[in-house]
Motif scaffolding. Structure first.
Motif, PDB file in Angstrom:
ATOM      1  N   ALA A 245     111.140 107.236  88.537  1.00 24.03           N
ATOM      2  CA  ALA A 245     112.154 107.784  89.446  1.00 24.03           C
ATOM      3  C   ALA A 245     112.405 109.264  89.194  1.00 24.03           C
ATOM      4  CB  ALA A 245     113.453 107.000  89.305  1.00 24.03           C
ATOM      5  N   CYS A 246     112.461 109.684  87.922  1.00 24.82           N
ATOM      6  CA  CYS A 246     112.767 111.090  87.625  1.00 24.82           C
ATOM      7  C   CYS A 246     111.654 112.006  88.122  1.00 24.82           C
ATOM      8  CB  CYS A 246     113.012 111.290  86.137  1.00 24.82           C
ATOM      9  SG  CYS A 246     111.706 110.671  85.073  1.00 24.82           S
ATOM     10  N   CYS A 249     111.940 112.336  91.923  1.00 24.02           N
ATOM     11  CA  CYS A 249     113.063 113.243  92.227  1.00 24.02           C
ATOM     12  C   CYS A 249     112.633 114.694  92.104  1.00 24.02           C
ATOM     13  CB  CYS A 249     114.225 112.978  91.282  1.00 24.02           C
ATOM     14  SG  CYS A 249     115.230 111.569  91.739  1.00 24.02           S
ATOM     15  N   GLU A 250     111.881 114.991  91.049  1.00 26.15           N
ATOM     16  CA  GLU A 250     111.454 116.371  90.814  1.00 26.15           C
ATOM     17  C   GLU A 250     110.547 116.855  91.942  1.00 26.15           C
ATOM     18  OE1 GLU A 250     109.649 119.065  87.125  1.00 26.15           O
ATOM     19  OE2 GLU A 250     109.812 116.883  86.932  1.00 26.15           O
ATOM     20  N   SER A 253     112.552 117.091  95.366  1.00 23.71           N
ATOM     21  CA  SER A 253     113.537 118.176  95.425  1.00 23.71           C
ATOM     22  C   SER A 253     112.896 119.475  95.900  1.00 23.71           C
ATOM     23  CB  SER A 253     114.183 118.369  94.056  1.00 23.71           C
ATOM     24  OG  SER A 253     113.246 118.841  93.107  1.00 23.71           O
ATOM     25  N   LEU A 282     114.684 109.707 101.186  1.00 20.25           N
ATOM     26  CA  LEU A 282     115.678 110.065 100.180  1.00 20.25           C
ATOM     27  C   LEU A 282     116.452 108.845  99.715  1.00 20.25           C
ATOM     28  CD1 LEU A 282     117.110 113.441 101.551  1.00 20.25           C
ATOM     29  CD2 LEU A 282     115.396 113.079  99.768  1.00 20.25           C
ATOM     30  N   ILE A 285     114.240 106.918  97.334  1.00 16.63           N
ATOM     31  CA  ILE A 285     114.088 107.594  96.039  1.00 16.63           C
ATOM     32  C   ILE A 285     115.367 107.478  95.219  1.00 16.63           C
ATOM     33  CG2 ILE A 285     113.819 109.854  94.941  1.00 16.63           C
ATOM     34  CD1 ILE A 285     111.914 110.593  97.240  1.00 16.63           C
ATOM     35  N   LEU A 286     116.495 107.728  95.853  1.00  8.07           N
ATOM     36  CA  LEU A 286     117.766 107.752  95.121  1.00  8.07           C
ATOM     37  C   LEU A 286     118.139 106.361  94.605  1.00  8.07           C
ATOM     38  CD1 LEU A 286     119.716 110.242  97.403  1.00  8.07           C
ATOM     39  CD2 LEU A 286     118.928 110.648  95.067  1.00  8.07           C
ATOM     40  N   CYS A 289     116.754 105.482  91.373  1.00  7.66           N
ATOM     41  CA  CYS A 289     117.316 106.178  90.205  1.00  7.66           C
ATOM     42  C   CYS A 289     118.373 105.349  89.501  1.00  7.66           C
ATOM     43  CB  CYS A 289     117.926 107.515  90.631  1.00  7.66           C
ATOM     44  SG  CYS A 289     116.689 108.702  91.189  1.00  7.66           S
ATOM     45  N   TYR A 300     117.287 117.011  88.635  1.00  4.28           N
ATOM     46  CA  TYR A 300     116.637 116.917  89.939  1.00  4.28           C
ATOM     47  C   TYR A 300     117.347 115.909  90.838  1.00  4.28           C
ATOM     48  CZ  TYR A 300     113.223 119.495  87.278  1.00  4.28           C
ATOM     49  OH  TYR A 300     112.631 120.436  86.484  1.00  4.28           O
ATOM     50  N   LEU A 301     117.864 114.844  90.244  1.00  2.00           N
ATOM     51  CA  LEU A 301     118.673 113.901  91.015  1.00  2.00           C
ATOM     52  C   LEU A 301     119.907 114.612  91.562  1.00  2.00           C
ATOM     53  CD1 LEU A 301     119.689 111.111  91.945  1.00  2.00           C
ATOM     54  CD2 LEU A 301     120.536 110.740  89.621  1.00  2.00           C
ATOM     55  N   ILE A 304     118.981 116.991  94.401  1.00  2.00           N
ATOM     56  CA  ILE A 304     118.769 116.309  95.691  1.00  2.00           C
ATOM     57  C   ILE A 304     120.107 115.946  96.323  1.00  2.00           C
ATOM     58  CG2 ILE A 304     117.939 114.164  96.753  1.00  2.00           C
ATOM     59  CD1 ILE A 304     115.534 114.288  94.918  1.00  2.00           C
TER      60      ILE A 304
END
Length: 898
Positions: A245-246, A249-250, A253, A282, A285-286, A289, A300-301, A304
């Motif tokens: 997930a991280c 996010c990167e 973003s 989005l 992805i979120l 997390c 990065y979270l 976003i």
């Protein structure tokens, strides 16, 4: 300066001969200048004294661009990447590439005109090709320990800094469009994130974010023409299923930066983002997390979420909603004044992503960030609350599910609800109904507690909520719940109840009581409701627990507004029924009583409910409490606390007597001053063991004021019994003057949930802290407190009369013979004489003498000190005789003369 001059001469020579040299020789002459340039730069700390700096920058940049293209020309990608690395990291004799790179790096940090010359050399497009290769094709070459070498790091820093300096300029971004590597790099970050060079991820992100902030209309048209955002979203959908997930996010973003930053110039990229399911991406992805460890991927979270929050204001047209304002509202609320042209919500699609995340996730960090985002949107423009609540109803819907969220999220949510009232001055009736239902259901006690605290904060803002929460049924609900808890407490009296001793349930009871107290303050109607519900007997039950007591007393004090007799009956009854060890219960009851006695209308009820006898019984119960050393039950109680109880008891009596002739007559006629003297004399600090041995002469004499100051404000050692006696005499002195109820000697302390009871904290060691516990004598309450107790004109009418309650003088005289302790004969006589002299000063004025003679108490005084009057050698004989000589000028009653 000399080096810059030398450099200038060499560069002028180079300019003169360059047109006539072959390219290789021209390049060599320029490279020969660079070491001198670098040396001059280092020794002048970057201060340039060189008129041709811009031309030099242009020449060096062109040469670096040429060398980069030469190393890339016709080579496969991996081979080209290796050739670039060798070019830029050359050492020894073949270090031309590194010299060029370092020179451009330094020159790019100067002024804008110099940077424009660098940009005009074609270097922006060449370096973008380099960055694409470095990011996309990782090399295995590392140092022996497996880490990136120092040379690699230095080269990377210089390359990235040059790009950041160039791409901050719009010209630098425009130059990129000549090559196709910008869109290639953006798409690569969205598709090859798991395969790219790890050491180049962060630098690539920095460069692309810099380009994003400097976008132009042409760059946006270029990215749109090649479907850059569309392709990137498609690739990110694939990565979202496989990458951590991280990492997703990167990568995401970076793409979202281009969408958000381009909007002020053109909505094209946002439209492309929306048309290709960007919001669904989005959300996907979120939600992935959830469960990330603290700080794992957070930057990065958070980035976003911040960009998504900004996108809520990106839209072509203003939202038009017509809400139905439910009344009543706070007096200063005006919806028309909330309208503004600020950052209003225009993009509900973006906000729906935030709303959906909160509804679908129970992750503490995610939900907390969503609530923070909503608070930010409201802060941008107050109208945003209404735009959102009248369309998507986020807060209304969140209330239904908030009890499923982690506790910190619940706290944050109800603070947000609270801010609607406190910051927007709006009463959200529909939301409050749901909050009230949450309290009624009590599915999660912590959530119920937090919700109730939220409503309590609102209630304290305006009296309007007293009506709202009564009409909504909340007051009735709380009374029913408190009745149930009171029955449990009454049934369990004297037994251990673990569920109520600590934790949320007990806190909930405390907050319910505070809420009822807040709803009754200033609302006679709500107090009547409480009484009509038959709640008074149940509210009384909560007095025994210290954590409930403050709110319970507040409720009972409101009850006094409609029925002083009932209040007095409860308080006096509780005082009389309290046990010897419940000192702090007595103190709290007495302080409450003092607040009510501020109203003269309460004095009659106090008298008829046996208030005077009740307070004097407190003194009787403290027999021997101030013995030194203490004994029995008093060993576990600090003398500090005992003196405080004596003080507040005497304060209560003085307050009830204040400007009340009926009460004063009642107190004197029933011999209660004599009873008071007897009770004070038995406290343990006064002598009670037969005749005192008083010496005939004094080595030194001090006034009563000097004794008071020496006992508490100097380093002179005083025995504990004498300190206690002086304090009590000081209390009586203020009582004589009718001002004791205005004094404030003791520090206030209000226990909160979770604190140890004061009774548990006090112990023998508290006796040693005796002086610290008091404020210095003479410290008064603020002037506003004095105004509560009477008109200043009434004091002026008293003129120079120092005696308001002559009975208190009798008490002081009765205690005179008891100001003694074996082993302290000299000190005992000195304090006795000081007190008599002080009494003598009280009867200086004619009015004071009239008050004393008219009181009918002189025979009582004579009886108290008959030994001193009969024995001319008694040390008190002369000062007491002087007192009566002053009184002799008045009409003294016959029995006194006899």
């Amino acid at each position: 300066t000399l080096q810059w001059q030398t450099l200038g001469k060499q560069f002028v020579e180079y300019e003169q001969v360059a047109p006539f040299l072959i390219p290789e020789e021209q390049q060599r002459r320029l490279l020969d200048i660079l070491p001198l340039f670098l040396k001059a730069w280092e020794q002048s700390a970057g201060v340039i004294v060189f008129p041709n700096i811009q031309l030099l920058a242009s020449e060096i940049s062109k040469l670096l661009t040429k060398e980069i293209k030469r190393n890339l020309n016709g080579k496969p990608a991996e081979e080209a990447r290796l050739a670039l690395e060798q070019l830029l990291q050359q050492k020894g004799e073949a270090e031309d590439g590194r010299l060029l790179l370092k020179s451009v790096y330094l020159l790019s940090q100067t002024d804008s005109k110099t940077r424009w010359n660098i940009i005009g050399s074609g270097l922006p497009a060449a370096l973008m090709q380099c960055l694409y290769l470095f990011f996309t094709f990782p090399l295995k070459k590392t140092s022996d320990d497996g880490e990136t070498s120092e040379d690699d790091t230095q080269t990377q820093e210089m390359l990235v800094k040059i790009m950041l300096n160039m791409y901050r300029e719009e010209q630098g971004v425009e130059e990129l469009l000549a090559a196709d590597k910008l869109q290639s790099l953006i798409i690569a970050t969205a598709s090859l994130w798991d395969q790219c060079s790890c050491s180049w991820k962060v630098p690539t992100g920095r460069v692309l974010r810099t380009i994003s902030k400097a976008q132009t209309k042409n760059s946006i048209v270029y990215l749109q023409a090649v479907d850059c955002i569309k392709i990137a979203i498609q690739n990110l959908f694939k990565l979202a299923d496989t990458l951590p997930a991280c990492d997703v996010c990167e990568a995401a973003s970076i793409v979202l930066c281009f969408v958000k930053d381009s909007y002020p110039i053109s909505s094209a990229l946002l439209t492309e983002f929306e048309n290709n399911d960007g919001y669904q991406l989005l959300l996907k992805i979120l939600l992935r997390c959830e469960g990330l460890q603290q700080n794992d991927g957070d930057p990065y979270l958070d980035e976003i979420l911040d960009m998504l929050t900004c996108l809520t204001t990106c839209g072509k047209t203003e939202l038009k909603v017509s809400g139905n304002i439910v009344h009543p509202q706070l007096p200063h609320f005006d919806f028309e004044q909330t309208r503004s042209s600020g950052m209003t919500v225009k993009n509900l699609q973006a906000f729906q992503v935030l709303q959906s995340i909160f509804q679908k996730s129970n992750d503490q960090h995610l939900c907390g960030r969503i609530l923070a985002a909503i608070g930010t949107i409201w802060a941008w423009d107050t109208v945003n609350f209404f735009l959102l609540e009248w369309t998507l109803q986020p807060i209304n819907q969140f209330t239904d599910i908030i009890h499923f969220k982690p506790h910190p999220v619940q706290v944050q949510f109800f603070r947000l609800v609270e801010s609607i009232v406190l910051d927007l001055s709006y009463v959200p009736h529909e939301i409050l109904k749901k909050v009230q239902y949450l309290i009624k259901e009590n599915i999660v006690p912590f959530c119920t507690l937090t919700a109730l605290r939220c409503l309590l904060s609102m209630t304290k803002k305006d009296l309007l909520f007293s009506d709202i929460f009564r009409d909504s049924g909340l007051l009735g609900l709380l009374l029913a719940l408190l009745r149930k808890q009171a029955k449990i407490l009454r049934k369990s009296a004297g037994t251990h109840l673990p569920g109520l001793e600590k934790g949320t349930e007990k806190e909930l009871n405390a907050v319910m009581l505070k809420m009822v107290a807040a709803l009754t303050v200033g609302s006679v109607r709500n107090t009547v409701v409480l009484k009509d519900y038959g709640m008074v007997p149940y509210i009384k039950i909560f007095l025994d627990d210290e954590c409930y007591r403050s709110a319970t007393l507040s409720i009972l004090e409101q009850l006094s507004v409609i029925n002083y007799e009932e209040y007095m009956s409860i308080i006096i009854g509780a005082l009389c029924s309290s046990t010897q060890g419940e000192l702090h219960l007595k103190l709290d009851l007495l302080k409450s009583l003092l607040r009510i006695l501020e109203s003269p209308k309460s004095h009659s009820a106090f008298r008829t409910c046996s208030g005077f006898n009740g307070l004097l019984s407190l003194l009787s119960d403290m027999e021997g409490a101030l013995q030194d050393p203490p004994s029995g039950l008093w060993t576990a109680v600090g003398q500090n606390c005992i003196l405080e109880l004596v003080f507040y008891t005497l304060q209560g009596i003085t307050a009830a007597l204040h400007l009340d002739p009926v009460n004063s007559n009642f107190f004197q006629r029933n011999g209660l001053f004599e009873k008071m003297a007897e009770d004070l004399g038995s406290l343990g600090c006064f002598w009670t063991q037969g005749e005192c041995q008083i010496p005939l002469s004094l080595e030194k004499t001090r006034t009563f004021a000097e004794f008071l100051d020496a006992a508490f404000c100097s380093s002179e050692p005083f025995p504990m019994w004498l300190k206690n006696c002086i304090w009590i005499l000081n209390f009586l002195d203020h009582m004589v003057k009718g001002t004791l109820h205005l004094e404030s000697y003791f520090k206030e302390r209000k226990p909160e949930m979770g604190e140890t009871s004061r009774d548990d904290q006090e112990g023998p060691q508290a006796q040693e802290e005796h002086p610290v516990a008091f404020k210095r004598p003479g410290n008064k309450l603020p002037a506003s407190v004095y105004r509560l107790w009477g008109n200043p004109k009434e004091k002026l009418e008293m003129g120079d009369c120092a005696i308001v309650h002559p009975g208190a003088v009798c008490v002081m005289v009765r205690l005179l013979p008891k100001l003694y302790k074996e082993g302290y004969s000299q000190l005992s006589q000195e304090i006795q004489c000081a007190v008599v002299d002080h009494i003598q000063s009280l009867v200086k004025s004619e009015k004071s003498r009239q008050v004393m003679c008219g009181s009918g108490l002189l025979s009582t005084i004579i009886t108290s000190c008959q030994d001193a009057f009969r024995n001319e050698s008694h040390p008190l004989h002369l000062p007491l005789t002087r007192v009566f000589e002053k009184l002799a000028s008045q009409a003294i009653e016959p029995d006194v003369l006899r």
